[in-house]
Motif scaffolding. Structure first.
Motif, PDB file in Angstrom:
ATOM      1  N   TRP A 146       4.662  85.387  84.467  1.00 21.26           N
ATOM      2  CA  TRP A 146       5.206  84.991  85.748  1.00 21.26           C
ATOM      3  C   TRP A 146       6.723  84.853  85.645  1.00 21.26           C
ATOM      4  N   VAL A 147       7.365  84.938  86.775  1.00 23.98           N
ATOM      5  CA  VAL A 147       8.812  84.765  86.841  1.00 23.98           C
ATOM      6  C   VAL A 147       9.106  83.309  87.147  1.00 23.98           C
ATOM      7  N   VAL A 148       9.981  82.712  86.377  1.00 26.78           N
ATOM      8  CA  VAL A 148      10.300  81.299  86.555  1.00 26.78           C
ATOM      9  C   VAL A 148      11.450  81.157  87.547  1.00 26.78           C
ATOM     10  N   PRO A 149      11.242  80.461  88.661  1.00 30.85           N
ATOM     11  CA  PRO A 149      12.308  80.281  89.647  1.00 30.85           C
ATOM     12  C   PRO A 149      13.494  79.515  89.057  1.00 30.85           C
ATOM     13  N   SER A 193      15.158  83.595  82.146  1.00 33.75           N
ATOM     14  CA  SER A 193      14.165  82.546  82.381  1.00 33.75           C
ATOM     15  C   SER A 193      12.772  82.932  81.917  1.00 33.75           C
ATOM     16  N   ASN A 194      12.601  84.108  81.340  1.00 33.02           N
ATOM     17  CA  ASN A 194      11.261  84.586  81.019  1.00 33.02           C
ATOM     18  C   ASN A 194      11.025  84.715  79.513  1.00 33.02           C
ATOM     19  N   ARG A 218      10.099  75.763  86.763  1.00 30.24           N
ATOM     20  CA  ARG A 218      11.429  76.187  87.190  1.00 30.24           C
ATOM     21  C   ARG A 218      12.454  75.791  86.139  1.00 30.24           C
ATOM     22  N   ARG A 219      13.620  76.411  86.255  1.00 37.23           N
ATOM     23  CA  ARG A 219      14.761  76.035  85.424  1.00 37.23           C
ATOM     24  C   ARG A 219      15.905  75.713  86.365  1.00 37.23           C
ATOM     25  N   GLN A 220      16.696  74.721  86.013  1.00 35.03           N
ATOM     26  CA  GLN A 220      17.788  74.336  86.892  1.00 35.03           C
ATOM     27  C   GLN A 220      19.077  74.123  86.099  1.00 35.03           C
ATOM     28  N   GLU A 254      14.803  83.598  92.684  1.00 38.18           N
ATOM     29  CA  GLU A 254      13.728  84.134  91.864  1.00 38.18           C
ATOM     30  C   GLU A 254      14.267  85.347  91.129  1.00 38.18           C
ATOM     31  N   PRO A 255      14.474  85.246  89.821  1.00 43.96           N
ATOM     32  CA  PRO A 255      15.046  86.378  89.089  1.00 43.96           C
ATOM     33  C   PRO A 255      14.106  87.575  89.097  1.00 43.96           C
ATOM     34  N   LEU A 256      14.665  88.734  88.891  1.00 45.60           N
ATOM     35  CA  LEU A 256      13.875  89.957  88.862  1.00 45.60           C
ATOM     36  C   LEU A 256      13.053  90.007  87.584  1.00 45.60           C
ATOM     37  N   PRO A 257      11.844  90.572  87.626  1.00 43.38           N
ATOM     38  CA  PRO A 257      10.973  90.577  86.451  1.00 43.38           C
ATOM     39  C   PRO A 257      11.479  91.495  85.350  1.00 43.38           C
ATOM     40  N   ARG A 258      11.067  91.214  84.137  1.00 41.75           N
ATOM     41  CA  ARG A 258      11.480  91.989  82.973  1.00 41.75           C
ATOM     42  C   ARG A 258      11.181  93.476  83.181  1.00 41.75           C
ATOM     43  N   ALA A 259      12.139  94.309  82.806  1.00 40.94           N
ATOM     44  CA  ALA A 259      12.053  95.774  82.871  1.00 40.94           C
ATOM     45  C   ALA A 259      12.184  96.319  84.292  1.00 40.94           C
ATOM     46  N   PHE A 260      12.374  95.448  85.282  1.00 40.49           N
ATOM     47  CA  PHE A 260      12.552  95.920  86.658  1.00 40.49           C
ATOM     48  C   PHE A 260      13.861  96.704  86.781  1.00 40.49           C
TER      49      PHE A 260
END
Length: 437
Positions: free
Chosen positions: A166-169, A159-160, A129-131, A230-236
């Motif tokens: 995977w998506v980093v929370p 965050s990716n 995760r990132r905070q 939870e951020p949206l995944p790349r290219a979404f």
């Protein structure tokens, strides 16, 4: 490594801060879109329709500006409290994740001693995760700061790593006010905004942890909330959405904050009686029934939930003089006003309340296709909504028709928007305006 920088010749889009509603929302949305698209903005006469000393940047605006400036490596002019003019030039949409040691080497190499925006948390050499932490020295609205930064948190893909599968929370903790006059409360955001985003826009549920309440009434106090995102995944690309067909009133969620048990019971009884008189078959729930800590802190939120899963909320943090009034009389005024406001919302038959309507504009602008939001029969868009639509049109070229439908950007998460169609951003905005018409 950093995302490639946009052309330095891009001229800032000028926004007159007195346009339409002329408040802080204009600045917040402009910052959100600027941070994602890397379009510089120049806002003048900030909050120009606010009287006297309350115009210009407040602490809550400055907190959002500073965070977005740090995370996008933006250059700014006018970033100070009460400033009536701001230039914001972001230079990246996101930073690929690095290890803590790599990050520290980068900071040392740059000679930059300032604290990093993100702290990376690892478990077994895996980034889990990132905070980030945002602080205010006064109880400025935490939820208005969130309003400015949430689109970036969801859509920037900061965050990716490109190769990451995977998506980093993200965990963002904001210190300030949770219950502030003329601002959304933590209850409204948790019970209306966030559920609507997940249930109707298919955004991964965002949860909140309330560490401490922050108040603008009574003795002012600074609170703290952590948002788990939870951020949206790349290219979404956010699919177009149509918020229509509200359905029947099914439930009402009642949240009460008052100084003592007797006051809360009295408010609860009054609300229950009036709700059952209005709709005898509804289910009444009480998610929050809590001591406020001061006789000057009374708050009531009513959230109507419909059979088709829509939520409409009305609330009031009591801010009138109480001298000469008993606790019973104050509670009666509180219930009367909020019930009247909720009935007014339900009468129109729309799928969103007036506070939710303008908060969906940024998602309409970013989505694919023509997203629409039914605000109700014979109900004109609110001034806040008109302002938000105007900002979106000026900054990124989206257009809204007479029914409030928007030809969205079809924004792909993490994209360098200015590269679109092999043209500079100014040409891209012109093209989007032509498409929307």
């Amino acid at each position: 490594m950093f995302a490639q920088k946009p052309p330095t010749f891009l001229a800032p889009v000028h926004l007159d801060g007195t346009t339409l509603e002329g408040g802080g929302q204009l600045l917040r949305l402009a910052l959100s879109l600027s941070s994602l698209t890397q379009q510089p903005i120049h806002v003048t006469d900030i909050r120009g329709k606010r009287p006297g000393k309350v115009s210009g940047l407040k602490a809550s605006h400055l907190a959002a500006v500073k965070w977005l400036a740090d995370v996008t490596a933006a250059t700014t002019e006018g970033m100070e409290v009460r400033s009536r003019e701001l230039v914001f030039r972001p230079s990246k949409t996101g930073e690929e994740t690095r290890s803590n040691s790599d990050r520290n080497e980068h900071v040392a190499r740059k000679g930059d001693e300032k604290e990093e925006v993100w702290e990376n948390i690892f478990e077994d050499d895996r980034l889990v995760r990132r905070q980030s932490h945002i602080t205010m020295s006064s109880p400025g609205s935490i939820l208005l700061v969130l309003q400015a930064i949430l689109p970036y948190l969801l859509f920037s893909n900061s965050s990716n790593m490109e190769a990451q599968k995977w998506v980093v929370p993200l965990r963002v903790t904001i210190e300030g006010g949770t219950n502030v006059s003329s601002s959304p409360s933590i209850e409204y955001v948790s019970q209306v905004l966030l559920p609507m985003l997940s249930q109707k826009l298919s955004i991964t549920p965002i949860t909140t942890t309330l560490h401490k309440r922050g108040w603008s009434t009574g003795r002012t106090e600074i609170g703290s909330v952590t948002f788990h995102i939870e951020p949206l995944p790349r290219a979404f690309v956010l699919s177009t959405f149509s918020l229509k067909n509200r359905g029947q009133l099914a439930k009402v969620h009642v949240s009460i904050l008052a100084p003592e048990a007797a006051a809360r019971i009295s408010i609860r009884d009054k609300v229950t009686a009036q709700l059952l008189a209005y709709s005898p078959e509804i289910e009444i729930l009480f998610p929050v029934d809590e001591k406020s800590g001061s006789e000057k802190r009374l708050y009531l939120l009513l959230v109507a939930e419909t059979s088709n899963g829509y939520r409409l909320g009305r609330d009031w943090l009591f801010d009138e003089k109480t001298r000469g009034l008993s606790t019973e009389e104050v509670g009666a005024k509180l219930v009367s006003k909020v019930m009247k406001d909720l009935k007014h919302e339900l009468k129109h038959g729309g799928c969103v309340d007036e506070y939710m309507q303008d908060q969906l504009v940024v998602f309409q602008a970013l989505a694919a296709g023509k997203a629409e939001v039914d605000g109700g029969i014979d109900r004109e868009a609110t001034l806040h909504t008109k302002t938000a639509r105007w900002v979106a049109e000026q900054v990124v070229g989206t257009g809204f028709d007479e029914l409030g439908r928007c030809q969205g950007l079809e924004y792909a998460v993490g994209e360098e928007f200015w590269k679109r169609r092999g043209m500079d951003l100014g040409d891209a905005i012109t093209a989007m305006k032509e498409l929307s018409t």
